[in-house]
Motif scaffolding. Structure first.
Motif, PDB file in Angstrom:
ATOM      1  N   TRP A 117       0.826  -1.209   0.000  1.00 53.15           N
ATOM      2  CA  TRP A 117       0.000   0.000   0.000  1.00 53.15           C
ATOM      3  C   TRP A 117       0.858   1.256   0.000  1.00 53.15           C
ATOM      4  O   TRP A 117       0.463   2.291  -0.550  1.00 53.15           O
ATOM      5  CB  TRP A 117      -0.931  -0.023   1.211  1.00 53.15           C
ATOM      6  N   LEU A 118       2.034   1.183   0.594  1.00 52.19           N
ATOM      7  CA  LEU A 118       2.968   2.304   0.539  1.00 52.19           C
ATOM      8  C   LEU A 118       3.396   2.580  -0.896  1.00 52.19           C
ATOM      9  O   LEU A 118       3.371   3.731  -1.360  1.00 52.19           O
ATOM     10  CB  LEU A 118       4.182   2.000   1.414  1.00 52.19           C
ATOM     11  N   ASN A 119       3.783   1.531  -1.627  1.00 50.82           N
ATOM     12  CA  ASN A 119       4.213   1.723  -3.014  1.00 50.82           C
ATOM     13  C   ASN A 119       3.052   2.163  -3.899  1.00 50.82           C
ATOM     14  O   ASN A 119       3.249   2.947  -4.841  1.00 50.82           O
ATOM     15  CB  ASN A 119       4.807   0.420  -3.552  1.00 50.82           C
ATOM     16  N   LEU A 120       1.850   1.658  -3.617  1.00 51.65           N
ATOM     17  CA  LEU A 120       0.692   2.109  -4.394  1.00 51.65           C
ATOM     18  C   LEU A 120       0.441   3.598  -4.177  1.00 51.65           C
ATOM     19  O   LEU A 120       0.164   4.338  -5.129  1.00 51.65           O
ATOM     20  CB  LEU A 120      -0.536   1.293  -3.988  1.00 51.65           C
ATOM     21  N   SER A 121       0.543   4.052  -2.931  1.00 53.84           N
ATOM     22  CA  SER A 121       0.332   5.475  -2.658  1.00 53.84           C
ATOM     23  C   SER A 121       1.457   6.329  -3.243  1.00 53.84           C
ATOM     24  O   SER A 121       1.201   7.449  -3.713  1.00 53.84           O
ATOM     25  CB  SER A 121       0.221   5.704  -1.145  1.00 53.84           C
ATOM     26  N   ILE A 122       2.699   5.828  -3.244  1.00 52.51           N
ATOM     27  CA  ILE A 122       3.791   6.564  -3.895  1.00 52.51           C
ATOM     28  C   ILE A 122       3.551   6.656  -5.393  1.00 52.51           C
ATOM     29  O   ILE A 122       3.802   7.690  -6.025  1.00 52.51           O
ATOM     30  CB  ILE A 122       5.139   5.894  -3.582  1.00 52.51           C
ATOM     31  N   LEU A 123       3.070   5.568  -5.997  1.00 50.67           N
ATOM     32  CA  LEU A 123       2.738   5.584  -7.424  1.00 50.67           C
ATOM     33  C   LEU A 123       1.694   6.646  -7.731  1.00 50.67           C
ATOM     34  O   LEU A 123       1.819   7.398  -8.709  1.00 50.67           O
ATOM     35  CB  LEU A 123       2.238   4.200  -7.840  1.00 50.67           C
ATOM     36  N   LEU A 124       0.657   6.733  -6.899  1.00 53.92           N
ATOM     37  CA  LEU A 124      -0.370   7.755  -7.106  1.00 53.92           C
ATOM     38  C   LEU A 124       0.175   9.150  -6.841  1.00 53.92           C
ATOM     39  O   LEU A 124      -0.255  10.119  -7.475  1.00 53.92           O
ATOM     40  CB  LEU A 124      -1.567   7.470  -6.193  1.00 53.92           C
ATOM     41  N   SER A 125       1.139   9.267  -5.928  1.00 55.75           N
ATOM     42  CA  SER A 125       1.762  10.558  -5.672  1.00 55.75           C
ATOM     43  C   SER A 125       2.585  11.032  -6.868  1.00 55.75           C
ATOM     44  O   SER A 125       2.665  12.231  -7.135  1.00 55.75           O
ATOM     45  CB  SER A 125       2.645  10.464  -4.428  1.00 55.75           C
ATOM     46  N   VAL A 126       3.191  10.086  -7.579  1.00 57.43           N
ATOM     47  CA  VAL A 126       3.926  10.444  -8.795  1.00 57.43           C
ATOM     48  C   VAL A 126       2.962  10.769  -9.928  1.00 57.43           C
ATOM     49  O   VAL A 126       3.192  11.693 -10.717  1.00 57.43           O
ATOM     50  CB  VAL A 126       4.870   9.295  -9.201  1.00 57.43           C
ATOM     51  N   LYS A 127       1.861  10.025 -10.007  1.00 62.27           N
ATOM     52  CA  LYS A 127       0.912  10.179 -11.107  1.00 62.27           C
ATOM     53  C   LYS A 127       0.123  11.480 -11.015  1.00 62.27           C
ATOM     54  O   LYS A 127      -0.066  12.174 -12.019  1.00 62.27           O
ATOM     55  CB  LYS A 127      -0.051   8.987 -11.105  1.00 62.27           C
ATOM     56  N   PHE A 128      -0.341  11.832  -9.815  1.00 61.29           N
ATOM     57  CA  PHE A 128      -1.178  13.020  -9.635  1.00 61.29           C
ATOM     58  C   PHE A 128      -0.369  14.139  -9.000  1.00 61.29           C
ATOM     59  O   PHE A 128       0.458  13.902  -8.122  1.00 61.29           O
ATOM     60  CB  PHE A 128      -2.391  12.693  -8.762  1.00 61.29           C
ATOM     61  N   ARG A 129      -0.679  15.357  -9.402  1.00 60.59           N
ATOM     62  CA  ARG A 129       0.065  16.505  -8.898  1.00 60.59           C
ATOM     63  C   ARG A 129      -0.513  17.041  -7.590  1.00 60.59           C
ATOM     64  O   ARG A 129       0.161  17.752  -6.864  1.00 60.59           O
ATOM     65  CB  ARG A 129       0.092  17.623  -9.948  1.00 60.59           C
ATOM     66  N   GLN A 130      -1.775  16.747  -7.305  1.00 62.17           N
ATOM     67  CA  GLN A 130      -2.412  17.224  -6.094  1.00 62.17           C
ATOM     68  C   GLN A 130      -2.402  16.125  -5.035  1.00 62.17           C
ATOM     69  O   GLN A 130      -2.766  14.986  -5.304  1.00 62.17           O
ATOM     70  CB  GLN A 130      -3.855  17.665  -6.382  1.00 62.17           C
ATOM     71  N   THR A 131      -2.007  16.494  -3.800  1.00 60.72           N
ATOM     72  CA  THR A 131      -1.954  15.504  -2.729  1.00 60.72           C
ATOM     73  C   THR A 131      -3.339  14.992  -2.363  1.00 60.72           C
ATOM     74  O   THR A 131      -3.505  13.814  -2.026  1.00 60.72           O
ATOM     75  CB  THR A 131      -1.293  16.112  -1.481  1.00 60.72           C
ATOM     76  N   ALA A 132      -4.353  15.862  -2.436  1.00 56.25           N
ATOM     77  CA  ALA A 132      -5.716  15.426  -2.111  1.00 56.25           C
ATOM     78  C   ALA A 132      -6.204  14.378  -3.105  1.00 56.25           C
ATOM     79  O   ALA A 132      -6.870  13.405  -2.718  1.00 56.25           O
ATOM     80  CB  ALA A 132      -6.657  16.629  -2.099  1.00 56.25           C
ATOM     81  N   THR A 133      -5.859  14.538  -4.368  1.00 54.67           N
ATOM     82  CA  THR A 133      -6.277  13.573  -5.386  1.00 54.67           C
ATOM     83  C   THR A 133      -5.625  12.222  -5.160  1.00 54.67           C
ATOM     84  O   THR A 133      -6.286  11.174  -5.228  1.00 54.67           O
ATOM     85  CB  THR A 133      -5.917  14.097  -6.783  1.00 54.67           C
ATOM     86  N   SER A 134      -4.331  12.211  -4.885  1.00 56.69           N
ATOM     87  CA  SER A 134      -3.641  10.940  -4.646  1.00 56.69           C
ATOM     88  C   SER A 134      -4.144  10.259  -3.380  1.00 56.69           C
ATOM     89  O   SER A 134      -4.313   9.033  -3.342  1.00 56.69           O
ATOM     90  CB  SER A 134      -2.131  11.170  -4.561  1.00 56.69           C
ATOM     91  N   ALA A 135      -4.423  11.029  -2.331  1.00 52.29           N
ATOM     92  CA  ALA A 135      -4.919  10.439  -1.090  1.00 52.29           C
ATOM     93  C   ALA A 135      -6.309   9.847  -1.276  1.00 52.29           C
ATOM     94  O   ALA A 135      -6.581   8.709  -0.849  1.00 52.29           O
ATOM     95  CB  ALA A 135      -4.942  11.488   0.022  1.00 52.29           C
ATOM     96  N   LEU A 136      -7.205  10.582  -1.929  1.00 50.93           N
ATOM     97  CA  LEU A 136      -8.567  10.083  -2.138  1.00 50.93           C
ATOM     98  C   LEU A 136      -8.582   8.872  -3.066  1.00 50.93           C
ATOM     99  O   LEU A 136      -9.370   7.935  -2.867  1.00 50.93           O
ATOM    100  CB  LEU A 136      -9.446  11.201  -2.703  1.00 50.93           C
ATOM    101  N   THR A 137      -7.714   8.866  -4.069  1.00 54.75           N
ATOM    102  CA  THR A 137      -7.647   7.713  -4.969  1.00 54.75           C
ATOM    103  C   THR A 137      -7.151   6.474  -4.240  1.00 54.75           C
ATOM    104  O   THR A 137      -7.695   5.374  -4.418  1.00 54.75           O
ATOM    105  CB  THR A 137      -6.722   8.023  -6.158  1.00 54.75           C
TER     106      THR A 137
END
Length: 335
Positions: A192-212
């Motif tokens: 889950w850590l790597n998945l959230s890092i992947l979303l952090s790289v993919k999306f520019r907004q922290t709220a978007t990556s967290a909600l996804t």
């Protein structure tokens, strides 16, 4: 500007403590320091600690009854019982980990990259003589160190508390199983850590990556099993009209789809590791059960049973990290 100054002051102070350290080790040390001091980690670590203490209290309250049950083949494994027995008031600790572990991994990684870019520190950091991959490697390594330290400390606390209260020494096989459970918990949270890092790289907004990330976690935790049951009931025939072999095939199909969920893989693996009498994770025929004597199996045999689940979790973790690494290395960084 204040956040940029604070970030580089942290790097500078970490580098001053060890002048000969490599940039990677300096960044790891700085990330570990930031994560340990962050309120989100303190809150989640405190929540995990509270659930751990609650589960241990329930286990210790019922340990005498569990070890006195002659029909239980695992009654002699006292320290494993501390992680598995319950009286219904609270779930066992490994159940809490399957639920709270993803939240810990998401909290540590959802803003790993995009927060650096939104604060303006990513551009200035990449302008330094530092390899680009050192940053994302340091983010993952620091979070993995924090997670491993947390779970190892809880395991040692459980062993020490059990030894202090019961006075029974731990057997080597129990210690190996508990350490394997700890390593498996770290791998599960690392996914889950790597998945959230992947979303952090993919999306520019922290709220978007967290909600996804939270939406993916909720889908696999709540809605996926409901969806699988609905699809299976619509496609496959009524189980009441099937023979024994067909029912086993029916259940194997359901288990195959459920094992696409990381939490199911974790639950299957931890159940086998913490309950030595578990010999199979799938349905068995009457011929297979005939003559079987309920008895614990060795650690090696338990690891062979859960190896598909463990390898699946490791593969999913590596894939998520590889994708985040690839996207970050190809990402254009500009002001």
């Amino acid at each position: 500007m204040k956040s940029q100054a604070a970030y580089f002051n942290g790097l500078f102070s970490a580098g001053q403590r060890n002048v000969s350290a490599s940039p990677f080790s300096v960044m790891v040390r700085k990330e570990v320091s930031d994560q340990v001091r962050s309120w989100r980690f303190i809150v989640l670590a405190g929540l995990i600690l509270l659930t751990f203490l609650g589960s241990m209290y329930v286990s210790l309250s019922n340990i005498q009854k569990a070890t006195a049950n002659v029909a239980d083949p695992d009654r002699l494994f006292l320290y494993l019982k501390l992680l598995t027995i319950t009286d219904g008031t609270l779930p066992p600790f490994h159940v809490f980990i399957s639920f709270l572990g993803p939240l810990l991994g998401i909290a540590l990684g959802f803003d790993a990259i995009n927060s650096e870019q939104s604060n303006g520190t990513l551009v200035r950091l990449m302008a330094q003589p530092v390899y680009r991959d050192s940053l994302i490697n340091a983010k993952f390594t620091a979070s993995l160190i924090v997670i491993s330290t947390l779970f190892l400390s809880l395991s040692l606390l459980m062993i020490g508390g059990g030894l202090f209260i019961t006075g029974v020494k731990i057997e080597p096989s129990e210690l190996v199983r508990i350490l394997c459970f700890t390593a498996l918990s770290v791998v599960y949270v690392a996914f889950w850590l790597n998945l959230s890092i992947l979303l952090s790289v993919k999306f520019r907004q922290t709220a978007t990556s967290a909600l996804t990330a939270i939406a993916i976690w909720l889908f696999f935790t709540v809605f996926y099993q409901i969806l699988v049951n609905l699809v299976i009931r619509a496609v496959l025939p009524d189980p009441n009209t099937l023979s024994e072999d067909q029912i086993i095939s029916y259940n194997n199909i359901i288990l195959t789809f459920l094992r696409f969920v990381p939490s199911q893989l974790f639950t299957d693996a931890t159940t086998t590791l913490l309950m030595p009498s578990v010999r199979s994770l799938g349905p068995l025929t009457m011929e297979q059960m005939a003559g079987a004597i309920p008895a614990p199996i060795s650690v090696r045999e338990s690891l062979l049973v859960v190896w598909p689940q463990v390898s699946g979790l490791i593969a999913a973790t590596v894939v998520c990290f590889a994708l985040s690494y690839y996207l970050f290395m190809r990402r254009e960084i500009r002001t």
